[in-house]
Enzyme design. Structure first.
Site, PDB file in Angstrom:
ATOM      1  N   ASN A  51     -10.841  86.735  31.501  1.00 24.12           N
ATOM      2  CA  ASN A  51     -11.051  85.494  32.248  1.00 24.12           C
ATOM      3  C   ASN A  51     -11.812  84.564  31.314  1.00 24.12           C
ATOM      4  OD1 ASN A  51     -11.782  83.446  33.960  1.00 24.12           O
ATOM      5  ND2 ASN A  51     -13.187  84.682  35.206  1.00 24.12           N
ATOM      6  N   TRP A  52     -11.071  83.600  30.766  1.00 23.94           N
ATOM      7  CA  TRP A  52     -11.686  82.722  29.759  1.00 23.94           C
ATOM      8  C   TRP A  52     -12.647  81.703  30.379  1.00 23.94           C
ATOM      9  CZ3 TRP A  52      -7.583  80.986  25.556  1.00 23.94           C
ATOM     10  CH2 TRP A  52      -7.114  82.123  24.881  1.00 23.94           C
ATOM     11  N   HIS A  73     -12.502  83.523  42.544  1.00 28.39           N
ATOM     12  CA  HIS A  73     -13.609  83.964  41.695  1.00 28.39           C
ATOM     13  C   HIS A  73     -14.922  83.456  42.285  1.00 28.39           C
ATOM     14  CE1 HIS A  73     -16.289  84.306  38.256  1.00 28.39           C
ATOM     15  NE2 HIS A  73     -15.463  85.222  37.799  1.00 28.39           N
ATOM     16  N   GLU A  76     -17.399  82.101  40.992  1.00 32.79           N
ATOM     17  CA  GLU A  76     -17.801  80.772  40.500  1.00 32.79           C
ATOM     18  C   GLU A  76     -17.074  79.674  41.259  1.00 32.79           C
ATOM     19  OE1 GLU A  76     -16.992  81.615  36.382  1.00 32.79           O
ATOM     20  OE2 GLU A  76     -18.681  83.017  36.370  1.00 32.79           O
ATOM     21  N   GLU A  92     -16.193  92.208  41.729  1.00 29.06           N
ATOM     22  CA  GLU A  92     -17.157  91.669  40.766  1.00 29.06           C
ATOM     23  C   GLU A  92     -18.484  91.382  41.454  1.00 29.06           C
ATOM     24  OE1 GLU A  92     -14.969  89.678  37.239  1.00 29.06           O
ATOM     25  OE2 GLU A  92     -15.116  88.219  38.844  1.00 29.06           O
ATOM     26  N   GLY A 152     -21.814  87.767  33.855  1.00 27.78           N
ATOM     27  CA  GLY A 152     -22.430  86.957  32.804  1.00 27.78           C
ATOM     28  C   GLY A 152     -23.911  87.247  32.580  1.00 27.78           C
ATOM     29  N   SER A 202     -19.882  91.818  33.301  1.00 26.55           N
ATOM     30  CA  SER A 202     -20.486  92.301  32.059  1.00 26.55           C
ATOM     31  C   SER A 202     -19.814  93.549  31.485  1.00 26.55           C
ATOM     32  CB  SER A 202     -21.985  92.546  32.253  1.00 26.55           C
ATOM     33  OG  SER A 202     -22.646  91.333  32.587  1.00 26.55           O
ATOM     34  N   GLY A 252     -15.001  88.664  31.375  1.00 26.15           N
ATOM     35  CA  GLY A 252     -15.319  87.283  31.026  1.00 26.15           C
ATOM     36  C   GLY A 252     -15.711  87.162  29.566  1.00 26.15           C
ATOM     37  N   GLY A 253     -17.019  87.121  29.320  1.00 25.56           N
ATOM     38  CA  GLY A 253     -17.559  86.896  27.976  1.00 25.56           C
ATOM     39  C   GLY A 253     -16.882  87.692  26.873  1.00 25.56           C
TER      40      GLY A 253
END
Ligand code: PGA
Length: 250
Positions: A10-11, A95, A97, A167, A173, A213, A234-235
């Protein structure tokens, strides 16, 4: 039959179109693993160049969002037909966010899930609890409610193809990955919830990812759990480390 793992990046709001092409080129040789479905979910403007760059590889390009109407006066939104025409197969929906910053609710998530299926897209449906909810001991109740609403009016055939991403919000993150036991407990509870809604066959077929993470070091143990069918990353999906995550079993 064993479920096939699905590992998705997930960019988020990272990578310009030029950077997207460079990242796909860098990761392409690193994310080869015949045992796993590999998806890069990228910003809308990166979909077409990333798709071009990924041609001939095992990488499927996914979207990070879609709108729940077919078309029309919805300035700034992306329609399901646009995604399909661009060759997209997967789309992240709900998501945390988007729920936090863009007012998405369980109801809009459900509308988007139905629309994705109507267009033959596979939704990656996100759910997860806050740290407060975990401390209050209501994690499983909360997740069950998110799942039940997300799947309203979704047929059994559709549900079998869905992907769910568990998640925990406190793990996204933050570098604070859930313990393997915490992740497996909730993913097993999600599968039990799907069994209640659709029966054993659907519960066995549906794929449930863990996200929050995930790193090259935590992936092997997480993905070895009976109810964890891969990850939403993600990261670490923006780095060569993503190749190690995809090859967690090598
Ligand atoms: P993270 O993000 O891996 O950077 O924690 C996961 C996600 O939000 O999908």
């Amino acid at each position: 039959m064993a479920r096939r793992k699905i590992i998705a990046g997930n960019w988020k709001m990272n990578m310009t179109p030029t950077e997207a092409v460079a990242l796909v080129d860098t990761l392409k040789p690193l994310v080869v693993n015949d045992d796993v479905d590999v998806v890069f979910c990228v910003p809308a403007i990166d979909i077409i160049p990333a798709m071009e760059a990924a041609k001939g590889s095992n990488i499927a390009i996914g979207a990070e969002n879609l709108y729940f109407e077919d078309k029309g006066a919805y300035t700034g939104e992306i329609s399901p037909a646009m995604l399909v025409d661009a060759g997209v197969k997967y789309v992240i929906i709900g998501h945390s966010e988007r729920r936090e910053y863009f007012a998405e609710t369980d109801e809009t998530v459900n509308k988007k899930v139905l629309k994705a299926f109507a267009y033959g897209l596979t939704p990656i449906i996100c759910c997860g609890e806050t740290l407060t909810q975990r401390e209050q001991g209501i994690t499983i109740d909360w997740i069950r409610q998110q799942i039940k609403i997300a799947f309203l009016n979704v047929t059994e055939e559709q549900a079998k193809k869905a992907v769910i991403a568990y998640e925990p919000i406190w793990a996204i993150g933050t570098g604070k990955v859930a313990t393997t036991e915490q992740a497996e407990e909730v993913c097993a509870a999600i599968r039990a919830c799907i069994k209640e809604l659709y029966g054993a066959e659907t519960a066995e077929a549906i794929r449930i990812q863990y996200g929050g993470s995930v790193s090259a070091s935590s992936a092997p143990e997480l993905f070895a759990q009976p109810d964890i069918d891969g990850g939403l990353v993600g990261g670490a999906s923006l780095k060569p480390d993503f190749g190690k995550i995809v090859n967690y079993n090598k």
